[in-house]
Design an enzyme around this catalytic site. Structure first.
Site, PDB file in Angstrom:
ATOM      1  N   SER A   1      43.610  33.964  34.149  1.00  0.00           N
ATOM      2  CA  SER A   1      42.190  33.830  33.860  1.00  0.00           C
ATOM      3  C   SER A   1      41.480  35.094  34.329  1.00  0.00           C
ATOM      4  CB  SER A   1      41.605  32.607  34.587  1.00  0.00           C
ATOM      5  OG  SER A   1      41.635  32.805  35.994  1.00  0.00           O
ATOM      6  N   LYS A   2      40.164  35.127  34.159  1.00  0.00           N
ATOM      7  CA  LYS A   2      39.386  36.309  34.519  1.00  0.00           C
ATOM      8  C   LYS A   2      39.474  36.640  36.006  1.00  0.00           C
ATOM      9  CE  LYS A   2      35.993  35.965  30.780  1.00  0.00           C
ATOM     10  NZ  LYS A   2      34.555  35.846  30.447  1.00  0.00           N
ATOM     11  N   ARG A   3      39.746  35.629  36.820  1.00  0.00           N
ATOM     12  CA  ARG A   3      39.794  35.889  38.267  1.00  0.00           C
ATOM     13  C   ARG A   3      40.964  36.801  38.638  1.00  0.00           C
ATOM     14  NH1 ARG A   3      41.730  30.619  37.932  1.00  0.00           N
ATOM     15  NH2 ARG A   3      43.888  30.341  38.589  1.00  0.00           N
ATOM     16  N   HIS A   4      41.918  36.949  37.731  1.00  0.00           N
ATOM     17  CA  HIS A   4      43.077  37.790  38.007  1.00  0.00           C
ATOM     18  C   HIS A   4      42.855  39.249  37.623  1.00  0.00           C
ATOM     19  CE1 HIS A   4      45.104  33.745  37.686  1.00  0.00           C
ATOM     20  NE2 HIS A   4      45.509  34.183  38.864  1.00  0.00           N
TER      21      HIS A   4
END
Length: 494
Positions: free
Chosen positions: A246-249
């Site tokens: 996801s974007k958090r990565h």
């Protein structure tokens, strides 16, 4: 649409609702590799039926990402939305053939049924009461067209998946899915099957989040008597923490990796290796990947992103890349990240310096930063660390060195002898003298070897830069810096 009855045909079918994500890029790559390895076709279909979310800009972003990654497709991209009349025709053909039926249940009725079933602890699987109602008893109201899932005889649906193995689902766990909505628009399930059939797709290679869809889509193939494609559902990518990507990565899109300076060949290699293996091979060329790639090499477990490994793969590719090709990639990197293009003199300087820039470079940005000494113009400005190195004493040593260098032949051996003698004469370690030279020649304390910089720049430019640095007063700032700035974020990330 003409079908190709011979050979392998794969497809990539993204929804144009945003950028080309790294997971989607890997799916496209697997399809591209499988088709190219077998002399087949790799087709592109834009699944733009969601008109509220599909945009021209998003479609362009997908096409740009695929083009940057080097995944050329055959023919023109297909718009799924443009084929909606064909989808509706197939739904009506199944209706006419008794393989589908009209359902007059409203959304409110279906929702009420499910709420009651949920409250009573029963299955919320909707069984339409209109399945066996004759046309004569139909009301004159809008209706959806539903597929008749077999309830007698065939008790299960079996998917023979090239990655996941055999998957069996009981038919009594399936509802009669909608093919055509009451407003006449086709559903995703119907459109995908019709498009794949018409495009002659022989192998459906996609993420395993579509495995349940394959169970439903198989029903349409069977109802129409169409040949079944080979199913291959690949595990999704996970982040370094083992969670779904996801974007958090971090960088989620292909162009984010392009903006970081990873060459396309390196990213292709890295993505191919994510979830697929060929023995212990970690790095390989496109030709090797094409020769080796096959579906049995895909594992069933999710692969994890590892940017350190990507750095290593990129370094391997950069070190082996042809200098002219690498310069083209650098130019493309500068354009993508909104930086100034190379002038002819900078291009020539980069060409002469490439032999000492490729070593241990992990990205195209590394190349640009290491090449600063050939990209700047005189007078060279210094950053804070370099300016601190250029003290009154060090400038005196540089001034003395210019006179020695004028009398030396411009070879590595002569330069080594001259610099070693100079350092010894002043009772300093060679590293300290090298820091002065780096500050004078590049304006930075981290550069390629001072000998390489001097050989690439040549005697006139080297001596001129040393003289410039020697002439600076301690409170005088460096000259104007004409090199390229650090890369900004790609446009889509703004």
């Amino acid at each position: 649409m003409a079908r190709n009855p011979d050979g392998v045909v794969t497809r990539f079918a993204p929804s144009p609702t945003g950028i080309l994500h790294i997971g989607g890029a890997r799916t496209a790559l697997f399809n591209w590799l499988y088709a190219r390895a077998r002399g087949g076709q790799f087709l592109l279909r834009i699944e733009d039926t969601d008109r509220a979310r599909s945009t021209t800009e998003a479609t362009d972003a997908v096409l740009t990402g695929l083009a940057w990654l080097g995944l050329g497709w055959d023919g023109e991209p297909i718009s799924q939305f443009a084929r909606r009349a064909r989808h509706a025709a197939i739904a009506n053909a199944m209706l006419a053939g008794g393989r589908a039926y009209k359902c007059f249940s409203t959304q409110e009725e279906i929702q009420t049924f499910r709420q009651a079933a949920r409250a009573g602890g029963r299955s919320t699987l909707f069984r339409s009461p209109w399945r066996d109602v004759p046309d004569s008893a139909h009301p004159d109201t809008p209706f959806a067209i539903r597929l008749k899932i077999p309830r007698n005889g065939t008790k299960t649906t079996v998917i023979k998946d090239a990655v996941q193995g055999q998957v069996t689902v009981r038919n009594d766990q399936l509802d009669d899915m909608i093919l055509l909505r009451s407003d006449g628009t086709p559903t995703y399930m119907l459109a995908v099957v019709v498009d794949d059939f018409d495009m002659g797709v022989t192998h459906v290679i996609r993420g395993d989040d579509h495995l349940n869809n394959a169970v439903r889509q198989t029903q349409i193939y069977t109802a129409m008597g169409w040949p079944m494609p080979v199913w291959a559902h690949i595990p999704l990518l996970h982040g370094p923490d083992g969670r779904k990507l996801s974007k958090r990565h971090g960088a989620p899109g292909v162009l984010d990796y392009a903006a970081k300076g990873y060459p396309p060949a390196a990213l292709r290699n890295y993505l191919t290796r994510l979830g697929w293996s060929h023995g212990d091979d970690e790095v390989f060329t496109d030709a090797q990947a094409t020769d080796w790639f096959d579906l049995p090499g895909i594992g069933k477990s999710p692969a994890r992103l590892d940017l350190k490994k990507l750095d290593s793969v990129a370094s391997w590719h950069i070190a082996r890349m042809d200098d002219a090709a690498l310069i083209k990639e650098v130019s493309r990197f500068l354009e993508l990240t909104g930086q100034k293009p190379l002038s002819q003199s900078q291009n020539d300087g980069l060409k002469g310096a490439m032999y000492c820039l490729k070593d241990r470079a992990r990205s195209l940005d590394d190349i640009v930063q290491k090449a600063r000494f050939v990209l700047v113009e005189r007078p060279v400005d210094q950053d804070a660390k370099s300016a601190a190195v250029l003290t009154d004493a060090s400038r005196g040593i540089l001034l003395e060195l210019t006179s020695h260098l004028r009398n030396d032949r411009w070879t590595r051996a002569e330069l080594e002898a001259c610099l070693t003698t100079t350092a010894a004469a002043h009772g300093m370690a060679f590293g300290k003298l090298a820091q002065m030279l780096r500050a004078a020649l590049a304006g930075r304390t981290v550069t390629p070897s001072v000998y390489d910089m001097m050989l690439v720049l040549g005697p006139d430019e080297t001596i001129a830069r040393l003289a410039d640095a020697a002439a600076l007063h301690s409170d005088q700032p460096g000259g104007q810096y004409h090199a390229l700035p650090g890369p900004p974020q790609p446009a889509h990330a703004a």
